[in-house]
Design an enzyme around this catalytic site. Structure first.
Site, PDB file in Angstrom:
ATOM      1  CG  ASP A  52      -0.282   1.762   5.993  1.00 40.92           C
ATOM      2  OD1 ASP A  52       0.794   1.173   5.786  1.00 40.92           O
ATOM      3  OD2 ASP A  52      -0.515   2.917   5.606  1.00 40.92           O
ATOM      4  CG  ASP A  81      -7.798   4.880   4.659  1.00 37.02           C
ATOM      5  OD1 ASP A  81      -9.023   4.695   4.544  1.00 37.02           O
ATOM      6  OD2 ASP A  81      -7.278   6.001   4.696  1.00 37.02           O
ATOM      7  CD  GLU A  86      -2.355   1.351   2.799  1.00 38.78           C
ATOM      8  OE1 GLU A  86      -2.848   2.446   3.122  1.00 38.78           O
ATOM      9  OE2 GLU A  86      -2.365   0.350   3.539  1.00 38.78           O
ATOM     10  CG  ASP A 106      -4.463   2.792   8.432  1.00 36.92           C
ATOM     11  OD1 ASP A 106      -4.742   1.957   7.532  1.00 36.92           O
ATOM     12  OD2 ASP A 106      -3.838   3.842   8.202  1.00 36.92           O
TER      13      ASP A 106
END
Length: 650
Positions: free
Chosen positions: A511, A515, A433, A513
């Site tokens: 990541d 997103d 990402e 998180d």
């Protein structure tokens, strides 16, 4: 069945011992697939399949499955009870033969069971061989009979253990820790299979109870699965997160040329095809002759209707079979007395005599439905025409991608940092990402066998996209060309060609998180819908970067969950120094330097990779359509139910 055999019924003579079971403990994967999570759950399915066979023969209508403390399993049915009288050939009770001889069972005697499920005749003896302890209790002919075993060996002869006022069999077993990598059963995995079996065997009641966990009332977690309408209800369940194109489920059930056939189907507004096929309750996810019959009957009947209606007159190119199946959800179930299985995982039906009966049943069903529902018929044909136009556009877009690869030499995307090795078996590619994390990964990797492919932003949600839009998406085009995968053959325009696949490990690294989780899900949706064979072959993985770094002075360690973090904090505080320990929460891969990313997430010696597997076709399909489709309420319910498992900061 002869009159003499009919009188004899289901007795010890119905049980045939085909071969010994010495081999099972040494080569368990040959019998149950693997000794991981999948094999562990397959033990349950084998025992339940014995009870299902009794239901198919008309002698059982209730099955209770319980997950016990200590991860044992108890399966209770109200069938006839396994025969306990002396087996003439073996010289012991028929129950002991069934439990200790691989391949022994009534399903090998055509007079006892017309059809049967199970893992191609492996049977409950295999479960016994792979259990540290198993107990079989039989209620039959007014008496209770019992025998116990350790690792497949009987502890004592079958003995009488009281009186019974009902019939049935109870099998309780505990998987052997010497055999299996882990022993923890997943309630959700078992629930999916029990639900599936209830739909496939209408009128049958199956309960699943988990005695390891209680709800807010202090009661064990429990579900009851029962279906009165069978496959029609199954299709509604599969499609409940999609928008229906037609009002009713199209359904047929009956016997054609001696083959019991049941089919249910419905069209929705999505762009994916969702076909699920079964033989004697076995999920034939590689398809086979029954699915070929379904496709032939569907294509021929719909094509004739569309041509006769004149709706195809203005179409400038030929319609293909794929076009008739876009937006289709269907379940095909057949019963075959002696199924022949083929394919990579022995889940492809090979019986040629099945194709014509299924094709005929589907053709008659569709002909009647289209005549009786002209409005729905028109909607279906319009959907088919749109699918044909989209396929035509997708072919052009796909050819542009593949022609570009040829014209530009290697054809590899400019953002790809490739590895030196050209052996796919040792090469791996990280789909990372963002350009920032991609840059760190490029610095930290082992260039010999690790390739890095940064992805910018969120890729297209393929669940809601027409096929030509997929080939026009830059990030998806880059994934296709980087992997060396092509799409489309003369026979099937959607077929995946893996002959030139460049990596046997495709690792998604995002990541930790919200997103990152979303991007991970988008990529997995793409692989499941358009590169499913990569998942089925075990080539797709998810990287597991740490969530925390716990640091004290120059000493630092990593934690992948809250428990590990808390344990490290306690260890550091207990070391005697008076400083407050610092904890860093990693939300992005870019927060680690190249050395940290390598040692925690990319070094094969220490990293943790989670292999992506499809445990249950039906559940996986439904989950993706629910998470990535347009219908919000089912998604909200899923998130609320599973939020406790998430470890994600916004």
């Amino acid at each position: 069945m002869s009159e003499e055999k009919a009188k004899k019924g289901y007795s010890a003579d119905s049980i045939q011992a085909l071969e010994g079971m010495e081999h099972v403990r040494k080569r368990p994967s040959m019998y149950i697939g693997d000794v991981g999570v999948r094999g562990l759950h397959h033990l349950v399915y084998e025992v339940v399949d014995n009870s299902i066979d009794e239901a198919l023969a008309g002698h059982c209508d209730t099955i209770h499955v319980t997950i016990l403390e200590g991860d044992g399993i108890k399966v209770v049915d109200n069938g006839r009870g396994i025969p306990v009288d002396l087996h003439a050939k073996e010289g012991v009770s028929a129950l002991e033969v069934v439990m200790t001889k691989i391949g022994a069972g009534g399903k090998f005697d055509k007079d006892s069971y017309k059809v049967s499920g199970g893992l191609h005749g492996v049977g409950v003896s295999c479960v016994n061989a792979l259990s540290r302890h198993l107990e079989a209790v039989v209620h039959r002919e007014g008496k209770v009979w019992k025998q116990e075993y350790e690792r497949g060996k009987a502890l004592y002869p079958v003995k009488e253990d009281g009186k019974a006022d009902n019939n049935g069999t109870t099998v309780t077993f505990f998987p052997d820790p010497e055999i299996f990598d882990q022993l923890v059963y997943s309630y959700d995995t078992l629930a999916s299979r029990m639900r599936e079996l209830a739909y496939l065997n209408k009128g049958l009641t199956i309960t699943l109870t988990d005695e390891r966990e209680t709800d807010e009332k202090g009661e064990f977690i429990k579900e009851t699965f029962h279906s009165e309408s069978g496959l029609s209800e199954f299709v509604r369940f599969l499609d409940d997160a999609r928008e229906s194109l037609i009002e009713e489920v199209i359904h047929v059930e009956g016997e054609k040329n001696g083959v019991p056939v049941e089919v249910a189907m419905i069209y929705n507004t999505s762009y994916s095809e969702n076909l699920h096929s079964y033989v004697n309750n076995i999920n034939t996810h590689e398809g086979g002759t029954h699915l070929s019959g379904f496709r032939r009957g569907l294509t021929n009947t719909l094509k004739k209707y569309a041509e006769d209606s004149g709706m195809l007159d203005k179409l400038k190119f030929e319609i293909s079979g794929d076009d008739f199946r876009e937006g289709l959800t269907a379940v095909v179930s057949v019963k075959v007395s002696e199924p022949q299985f083929e394919g990579q995982t022995k889940t492809k039906l090979g019986n040629r005599e099945v194709t014509a009966p299924v094709s005929q049943a589907v053709s008659e069903m569709l002909t009647d439905y289209l005549e009786e529902h002209p409005k729905d018929a028109r909607s279906i044909v319009q959907k088919v025409i749109l699918a044909a136009q989209a396929r035509h556009a997708a072919r052009k877009a796909r050819e542009m991608v593949q022609r570009k690869s040829v014209l530009t030499g290697t054809g590899l995307p400019g953002k790809l940092a490739d590895c030196s090795s050209k052996d796919p078996a040792e090469c791996e590619i990280y789909l990372v990402e963002g350009d920032s994390a991609g840059g760190t990964a490029k610095q930290g990797r082992d260039r010999m066998f690790q390739a890095i492919m940064p992805l910018r932003g969120k890729i297209l949600n393929v669940e809601k996209a027409m096929q030509h839009k997929i080939f026009e998406n830059e990030e998806i085009k880059n994934i296709y060309t980087a992997l060396g995968v092509t799409v489309g053959t003369e026979e099937d325009e959607r077929a995946l060609n893996l002959d030139k696949l460049r990596y046997h490990k495709i690792i998604i690294m995002c990541d930790a998180d919200v997103d990152g989780a979303h991007i991970e899900t988008l990529i997995l949706t793409f692989f499941f819908r358009h590169m499913r064979e990569l998942v089925e072959r075990g080539y797709v993985y998810i990287a597991t970067p740490p969530l925390y770094q716990v640091k004290k002075g120059k000493k630092a360690d990593y934690a992948w969950n809250d428990d590990q973090r808390d344990k490290l904090i306690m260890e550091y505080k207990g070391s005697g120094a008076d400083s407050s320990v610092s904890v860093q929460r990693y939300k992005g891969l870019g927060e680690m330097n190249a050395e940290q990313l390598w040692e925690t997430t990319m070094d094969p010696e220490y990293r943790t990779l989670r292999q992506v597997q499809i445990e249950n076709d039906m559940t996986t399909d439904r989950t993706f359509s629910m998470l990535m489709g347009d219908d919000v309420p089912p998604r909200r319910e899923f998130i609320e139910k599973n939020a406790k498992y998430a470890n994600i900061d916004t």
